[in-house]
Design an enzyme around this catalytic site. Structure first.
Site, PDB file in Angstrom:
ATOM      1  N   GLU B 407       0.842  -1.201   0.000  1.00 46.31           N
ATOM      2  CA  GLU B 407       0.000   0.000   0.000  1.00 46.31           C
ATOM      3  C   GLU B 407       0.873   1.244   0.000  1.00 46.31           C
ATOM      4  O   GLU B 407       1.756   1.393   0.839  1.00 46.31           O
ATOM      5  CB  GLU B 407      -0.929  -0.033   1.214  1.00 46.31           C
ATOM      6  CG  GLU B 407      -1.983  -1.132   1.088  1.00 46.31           C
ATOM      7  CD  GLU B 407      -2.500  -1.629   2.433  1.00 46.31           C
ATOM      8  OE1 GLU B 407      -2.497  -0.834   3.393  1.00 46.31           O
ATOM      9  OE2 GLU B 407      -2.885  -2.817   2.536  1.00 46.31           O
ATOM     10  N   LEU B 436      -6.230  -2.471  -0.601  1.00 45.20           N
ATOM     11  CA  LEU B 436      -6.070  -2.437   0.839  1.00 45.20           C
ATOM     12  C   LEU B 436      -6.516  -3.757   1.454  1.00 45.20           C
ATOM     13  O   LEU B 436      -7.551  -3.827   2.116  1.00 45.20           O
ATOM     14  CB  LEU B 436      -6.863  -1.265   1.424  1.00 45.20           C
ATOM     15  CG  LEU B 436      -6.254  -0.582   2.647  1.00 45.20           C
ATOM     16  CD1 LEU B 436      -6.866   0.773   2.881  1.00 45.20           C
ATOM     17  CD2 LEU B 436      -6.368  -1.448   3.882  1.00 45.20           C
ATOM     18  N   GLU B 438      -4.329  -6.909   3.284  1.00 49.99           N
ATOM     19  CA  GLU B 438      -3.057  -7.563   3.560  1.00 49.99           C
ATOM     20  C   GLU B 438      -3.109  -9.047   3.198  1.00 49.99           C
ATOM     21  O   GLU B 438      -2.122  -9.608   2.748  1.00 49.99           O
ATOM     22  CB  GLU B 438      -2.672  -7.405   5.027  1.00 49.99           C
ATOM     23  CG  GLU B 438      -2.043  -6.059   5.362  1.00 49.99           C
ATOM     24  CD  GLU B 438      -3.057  -4.935   5.371  1.00 49.99           C
ATOM     25  OE1 GLU B 438      -4.268  -5.249   5.455  1.00 49.99           O
ATOM     26  OE2 GLU B 438      -2.671  -3.762   5.293  1.00 49.99           O
ATOM     27  N   PRO B 467      -4.353  -9.244   9.455  1.00 50.15           N
ATOM     28  CA  PRO B 467      -5.259  -9.887   8.480  1.00 50.15           C
ATOM     29  C   PRO B 467      -4.547 -10.867   7.550  1.00 50.15           C
ATOM     30  O   PRO B 467      -5.192 -11.690   6.918  1.00 50.15           O
ATOM     31  CB  PRO B 467      -5.816  -8.711   7.665  1.00 50.15           C
ATOM     32  CG  PRO B 467      -5.522  -7.495   8.443  1.00 50.15           C
ATOM     33  CD  PRO B 467      -4.320  -7.788   9.283  1.00 50.15           C
ATOM     34  N   HIS B 506       0.733   1.276  15.401  1.00 53.19           N
ATOM     35  CA  HIS B 506       1.867   1.475  14.504  1.00 53.19           C
ATOM     36  C   HIS B 506       3.197   1.071  15.130  1.00 53.19           C
ATOM     37  O   HIS B 506       4.216   1.104  14.470  1.00 53.19           O
ATOM     38  CB  HIS B 506       1.961   2.958  14.085  1.00 53.19           C
ATOM     39  CG  HIS B 506       0.732   3.448  13.398  1.00 53.19           C
ATOM     40  ND1 HIS B 506      -0.289   4.080  14.068  1.00 53.19           N
ATOM     41  CD2 HIS B 506       0.344   3.379  12.105  1.00 53.19           C
ATOM     42  CE1 HIS B 506      -1.257   4.382  13.210  1.00 53.19           C
ATOM     43  NE2 HIS B 506      -0.905   3.974  12.011  1.00 53.19           N
TER      44      HIS B 506
END
Lengths: 407, 702
Positions: B407, B436, B438, B467, B506
């Site tokens: 992405e 989008l 994974e 995912p 993150h």
């Protein structure tokens, strides 16, 4: 039929002296190789080790640590294939941690006294070298014995005694704060000996003379470099030994041993020299047959014995069969010591005090004059059962004569 | 090469479709039935087969589809009811029976369930390793389809022209994430991909109306752009023949993806264990009436196969299947001595690599330019992110099979700027943005890898790999469960860890998950030079690798190094001694390396600080050698404490260094909390230089 052999004290190591079991290096059930050390004995202030007479398994221990043993005693048994009953092994120190709740992030550490905690690597060293906790001081947190502590212990000279255990604070009977310092076996032996010699065996009497050291000082100054060139350090003690020999020759009764019906007068003059080992105590290495030695020989032998005493390398025979003893107490500052306790089974002991410059009165051309001389008090403490003032003073007179007229 | 489909109206039910070798189809159908019968009546009751899946009812249509997949660069993937397809692609009957019997040979040498199939070598389509997870078959075929376009249009390999990827799924699978991820990819990229949905109305016991409104996926996808849709009866020989040949040709002629949905009866239960009590008696009777086998017999009776010939064929097939069954039963049990082999790529006794039959660069004999483990640093220091970019660039340049995607990886150059400029230099086919998903990113990478390419997908942040967990896990076990017939080497680049602030989304590390997961190498460089060496090594390696890019190191001054050259490679499993000394062993990696160095300096003592560099494999030997000397060990990592990778290291030390330890093995890590956002909170939980130094001193003094 299993083959077994007894572990006994071999001939020649313990003649006539008393020993105690120091440390068992193996426990029942352990495998031993032939000639592998299995037990340490403590004798006359020297430790020796007894080795396994054959390879096999240590079957039984018959004398416990601290027990007195005589030559010929059976200390233990080795069998070819196994012990009859296993001795229970010493339980490892249990370290129990509280169950962790999810909120607790920190592991509970042992606070306070950690001297009994043995890490895996430390335990391995203990097992490999036959050590136990009481031998080693711990410098880790809380007194824990670290790997480095053990390595340092192994690298240092084999001590004749175990490391002093940490003094434990115990409540006293009275109100005076104190600490207990447990006796080493050397201390116990010295205590017993002193009581025995002074209070049970020999009635002590001391005679005091003084000597002018000038002659031997001058001689030493001259001889010292010559001796040094031959690798020998010349001390005053060598002169005292030589003078003792001469005095013993003049008064043989001093070089003797009291028996119930007779006095045994020795033909050899085996002079023991009291040697301090700092805090740990006192040993008396012996110069055997000093009557056959000249000053160089005496000095050489003295040096050898002193070296070995300091490095814990003496063997039992170094300290056996003395017939006369010299105590150089003045080296540490005392002028006179009286009595000096006789080294049983001897008959007398010589003490040399501190050298001191004094003003002496001498007659010069019929006139009294004062001179400054390096003087020393010298004493002889005797066993008054067999020696009287006559022999005592004759001995000392000869001694002083040899010293003052040394050439 | 392939003629347009001959149009037959449904009324021509009795016209024999010329495209197919019907005698062969009849033979294959009878074979499939005989195998189902054998297992149901003999092997399952005798407990020789433990997982049994019959394909009755699905068989005819699958066989017809398989007989159209004749291009040598075709690939198919299915699920547990796909044996008829494999028979039509050339599956040997004995092998097909040996799988469920758990014997040596076959798809997995007894390692996997007998219906989880793979065929690395056929005359037509190969069969990509199926997974036991329904829905996961879709995105790898999308990857294969993208590989077709890549090899055809970018590498200009004309042998790939006309090839397609074909994936089988049941009506239940249209609800899965994988189906939609693949559909998105196929239609947005107009891939040569055929979706084949066998609709028997049930997913085990769940009716298809729960999987898509109304139960008919084609009605709901009617307006989906770039998707050609076909729907029909999979039991009617002629109708199915027309639909299938039309659909396959459509895709072969580079028109884009197509979806075929054929209704079929599921004449047996879901598996041998299923008694189908959830179906009414009427429904079951109706299903029976739709059995394609009598329908085929009837279809061929007048023109091709007389009754007599059919019976003879049936008898002959039964004999052959019986004989194959005896041979399969006679096969030995697999040897337990070999059960641990082929988790990773291995070499044989003489040091030659034992390369998989299909997948990756190694199976096509790819050679690389020379490399060296000696760095040749040149010029000023550069950021780790710059070093990564330069490495990607040099590999893209020297290896035309490398593709870099994810992405925002394309035009933007990545949200961390790792791929800045690469899209411009190498073009859309090689450096591109993905949808989008994974799961889609990694599943696609698996397909690309099977097709002999080196995919380098990026997961934008560590947390977003969640995912993709199924595809990542399944990729790691490909080699083992196919007994080294297949492998899918790739490099997944994953940024993570704290930055100037933290947060639960993150700033994760959780690298331990892949150390525990099977078949993945894990790299975790602490500086730009190591990053180059490890990334290049990963991109030339025959195992799948996860390359962790710590966010604070990407441009952190402490991680900067001069670029070590385009030939520099680091072996995996070799730690770096950042400092040496006897007081303590410190084992660490990633962003904690620099902190440990500073902490060590603070204590003023000389100690071994080991930067592991890779978590799987990890340099056990270096750690053990060090701890045997220092007797004290501190493990420092950023991931949270419980069951973090430090626990694995501590367990190994507790066993292999037990007798040498003079202090407990300690770990200093984040506590068991997600990463906090507020910088003050963040700094309170991530091990600081002061905390590390304190712990070091504590351990050395204990």
């Amino acid at each position: 039929m299993t083959e077994t052999m007894n572990i006994i004290i071999p001939e020649g190591q313990q003649e006539g002296t008393v020993s105690t079991i120091g440390t068992w290096l193996k426990k029942p059930g352990d495998t031993v190789a032939a000639n592998e050390p299995v037990v340490e004995l403590e004798t006359d202030k020297v430790n020796t080790e007894i080795a396994a007479p054959m390879a096999g398994i240590l079957d039984a221990i018959l004398k416990e640590e601290g027990e007195e043993v005589q030559p010929g005693d059976i200390l233990g048994r080795i069998s070819a294939d196994g012990p009859k009953a296993q001795a229970p092994s010493e339980a490892a120190p249990q370290v129990v941690l509280p169950v962790q709740t999810p909120a607790q992030m920190e592991v509970q550490t042992h606070d306070g006294d950690r001297s009994s905690l043995l890490s895996p690597s430390v335990r391995r060293l203990f097992s490999e070298h036959g050590l136990d906790r009481s031998q080693i001081m711990g410098t880790g947190k809380g007194g824990r014995i670290t790997y480095n502590d053990v390595q340092q212990y192994l690298a240092s000279p084999k001590s004749a005694v175990k490391a002093e255990p940490k003094p434990a604070t115990r409540p006293t009977n009275g109100t005076i704060p104190s600490r207990m310092v447990p006796h080493t076996s050397m201390r116990r032996r010295i205590a017993d000996h002193m009581v025995e010699s002074l209070m049970r065996v020999a009635p002590h009497v001391t005679s005091i003379f003084e000597m002018d050291m000038s002659a031997i000082m001058a001689d030493r100054k001259k001889q010292k470099p010559l001796f040094a060139a031959r690798g020998v350090h010349l001390t005053y003690t060598a002169y005292f030994v030589a003078a003792s020999v001469a005095a013993c020759d003049a008064v043989p009764e001093v070089n003797s041993r009291f028996h119930e019906h007779a006095v045994e007068i020795f033909e050899d003059v085996n002079v023991g020299v009291g040697t301090a080992l700092g805090d740990k105590g006192l040993v008396v290495p012996v110069i055997h047959r000093a009557q056959q030695m000249n000053l160089l020989g005496i000095a050489e032998k003295l040096q050898d014995l002193t070296e070995r005493a300091r490095h814990n390398n003496m063997v039992p025979s170094d300290m056996q069969n003395g017939t006369f003893t010299i105590s150089n107490h003045g080296v540490s500052g005392s002028l006179i010591a009286a009595p000096i306790i006789i080294n049983q089974p001897q008959s007398a002991i010589l003490g040399v005090g501190k050298m001191q410059k004094r003003i002496m009165v001498v007659e010069v051309n019929g006139q009294d004059a004062t001179v400054i001389k390096p003087m020393c008090y010298v004493t002889l403490s005797i066993d008054h059962r067999l020696l009287d003032a006559y022999q005592t003073n004759k001995f000392l007179s000869k001694f002083v004569e040899v010293i003052e007229n040394w050439t | 090469m392939y003629p347009d489909a001959v149009s037959h109206s449904p009324d021509d039910q009795n016209t024999i479709h010329p495209r197919f070798d019907w005698k062969k189809i009849a033979r294959l159908l009878l074979t499939s039935r005989a195998m189902d019968d054998l297992e149901e009546t003999r092997f399952l009751p005798e407990r020789k087969v433990l997982y049994q899946f019959s394909a009755r009812g699905h068989d005819l249509a699958q066989i017809m589809l398989g007989s159209l997949l004749t291009h040598p660069c075709d690939a198919a993937s299915g699920y547990y009811r796909s044996r008829p397809l494999l028979l039509s692609l050339g599956l040997d009957v004995e092998d097909g029976l040996a799988g469920p019997l758990m014997r040596t040979g076959g798809y997995s040498g007894g390692r996997d369930i007998g219906v989880v199939c793979n065929l690395p070598e056929t005359e037509g389509a190969i069969v990509l390793p199926m997974s036991g997870s329904v829905g996961s078959q879709y995105t790898p075929i999308a990857g294969w389809a993208q590989a077709i376009t890549y090899r055809r249009d970018q590498l200009k390999e004309s042998s790939w022209k006309g090839a397609i990827g074909c994936v089988l799924g049941g009506d239940g699978s249209v609800a899965t994430n994988g189906f939609w991820a693949a559909l998105t990819m196929a239609t947005t990229l107009k891939l040569p991909m055929l979706f084949y949905i066998e609709d028997n109305g049930y997913g085990i016991s769940v009716p298809s109306t729960k999987q898509t409104p109304g139960g008919d996926i084609t009605k709901n996808l009617a307006s989906f752009q770039n998707l050609e849709i076909y729907s029909g009866d999979g039991t009617a020989p002629h109708e199915a023949a027309c639909i299938l040949s039309e659909a396959v040709d459509y895709v072969r002629n580079e028109n884009g993806p197509a979806l075929v949905r054929l209704t079929v009866p599921r004449l047996s239960g879901h598996s041998g264990q299923d008694t189908q009590t959830y179906k009414s008696a009427e429904f079951v009777a109706e299903e029976k009436s739709r059995d394609p086998l009598p329908k085929l017999r009837e279809y061929l009776a007048s023109a091709l196969l007389s009754d007599q010939e059919w019976q003879e064929l049936e008898a002959e097939v039964n004999d052959q299947v019986e004989a194959a069954a005896e041979r399969a039963l006679a096969r030995p049990e697999p040897d337990p001595a070999g059960v641990q082999r082929h988790v990773f790529s291995e070499t044989d006794a003489s040091g030659q690599p034992e390369v998989q039959i299909k997948g990756g660069l190694a199976s096509e004999g790819h050679t690389f330019p020379p490399s060296t483990t000696t760095p040749a640093p040149e010029g000023a220091r550069i950021n780790m992110v710059t070093a990564i970019r330069r490495t990607l660039e040099s590999e893209l340049e020297t290896n035309p099979k490398v593709m870099v995607f994810g992405e925002d990886v394309g035009a933007k150059g990545g949200v961390h700027a790792a791929t800045l400029g690469l899209h411009d230099t190498f073009g859309e086919r090689r450096v591109f943005d993905t949808s989008l998903s994974e799961e889609g990113i990694i599943g696609r990478a698996v397909g690309l890898a099977y097709a002999g390419l080196m995919p380098v997908p990026e997961i934008q942040f560590r947390k977003y790999a969640d995912p993709a967990t199924e595809q990542i896990n399944d990729c790691g076990t490909i080699r083992w469960r196919t007994n080294n017939r297949f492998a899918a080497p790739m490099v997944i680049r994953i940024p993570g860890g704290f930055f100037k602030c933290g947060d639960p989304w993150h700033s994760e590390c959780k690298e331990v998950v892949w150390a525990h997961g099977l078949g993945w190498q894990v790299a975790f460089p602490s500086n730009a030079e190591d990053a180059v060496g490890l990334l290049r090594a990963a991109m030339r390696n025959n195992n799948p690798t996860i390359f962790f890019e710590h966010r604070s190191l990407l441009d952190g001054p402490g991680a900067r190094r001069p670029y070590p050259g385009d030939a520099f490679m680091l072996p995996f499993g070799v730690a770096n001694h950042v400092s040496r000394g006897d007081a303590l062993t410190v084992v660490t990696w990633g962003a904690m390396v620099e902190r440990c160095q500073k902490a060590a300096a603070k204590t003023g003592r000389d100690m071994d600080v080991l930067d592991l560099r890779t978590i799987m494999p990890w340099d056990k030997e270096a750690v053990l050698t060090s701890v045997k000397r220092t007797r004290r060990c501190l493990i420092v990592h950023e991931d949270n404490l419980t069951a973090g990778f430090g626990a694995e290291i501590a367990a190994i030390l507790a066993k292999d260094a037990f007798w040498d330890l003079d202090a407990p093995v300690e770990r200093l890590t984040m506590p068991d909390v997600p990463n906090p956002h507020n910088p003050g909170l963040l700094n309170a939980v991530v091990p600081s230089v002061e905390q590390i130094a304190e712990k070091m001193n504590e351990l050395m003094a204990c």
